[in-house]
Scaffold this motif. Structure first.
Motif, mmCIF file in Angstrom:
data_model
loop_
_atom_site.group_PDB
_atom_site.id
_atom_site.type_symbol
_atom_site.label_atom_id
_atom_site.label_comp_id
_atom_site.label_asym_id
_atom_site.label_seq_id
_atom_site.Cartn_x
_atom_site.Cartn_y
_atom_site.Cartn_z
ATOM 1 N N VAL A 199 0.893 -1.288 -0.034
ATOM 2 C CA VAL A 199 -0.015 -0.009 -0.249
ATOM 3 C C VAL A 199 0.786 1.262 0.023
ATOM 4 N N LEU A 200 1.768 1.140 0.756
ATOM 5 C CA LEU A 200 2.500 2.396 0.961
ATOM 6 C C LEU A 200 3.502 2.753 -0.441
ATOM 7 N N TYR A 201 3.906 1.310 -1.088
ATOM 8 C CA TYR A 201 4.331 1.743 -2.208
ATOM 9 C C TYR A 201 3.519 2.298 -3.447
ATOM 10 N N LYS A 202 2.368 1.881 -3.477
ATOM 11 C CA LYS A 202 1.331 2.434 -4.361
ATOM 12 C C LYS A 202 1.088 3.774 -4.015
ATOM 13 N N ILE A 203 0.974 4.272 -2.945
ATOM 14 C CA ILE A 203 0.824 5.575 -2.449
ATOM 15 C C ILE A 203 2.096 6.438 -3.038
#
Length: 86
Positions: free
Chosen positions: A71-75
């Motif tokens: 999720v952090l990577y996607k953000i």
């Protein structure tokens, strides 16, 4: 094989699976600690449930953290794309 997952539905399902594994670990530990078995076999079953529950909790945490990293990577990837367009 990619380490990071890009599809949102797989990220949510992975976090849910990690939560279920963690919750099952707690249930097994609770059942093992509240066991009142008087036989030797019942004692072995309770100890086995305790070990299995203790083993499930860190696995659930690792799965949850893996998908939180996704999720952090996607953000961060979205923010990077947004900053490069301006």
């Amino acid at each position: 094989m990619r380490f990071l997952e890009y599809k949102t539905e797989k990220i949510i399902n992975g976090m849910f699976l990690g939560g279920i594994v963690y919750f099952v670990g707690y249930i097994l530990i609770y059942l093992a600690s509240s066991s009142t078995a008087s036989s030797l076999t019942g004692h072995y079953i309770a100890v086995g449930m305790l070990y299995l529950g203790t083993f499930c909790k860190p696995i659930g945490i690792i799965v949850i953290f893996k998908f939180l990293c996704d999720v952090l990577y996607k953000i961060l990837k979205t923010l990077d794309k947004y900053n490069n367009e301006q």
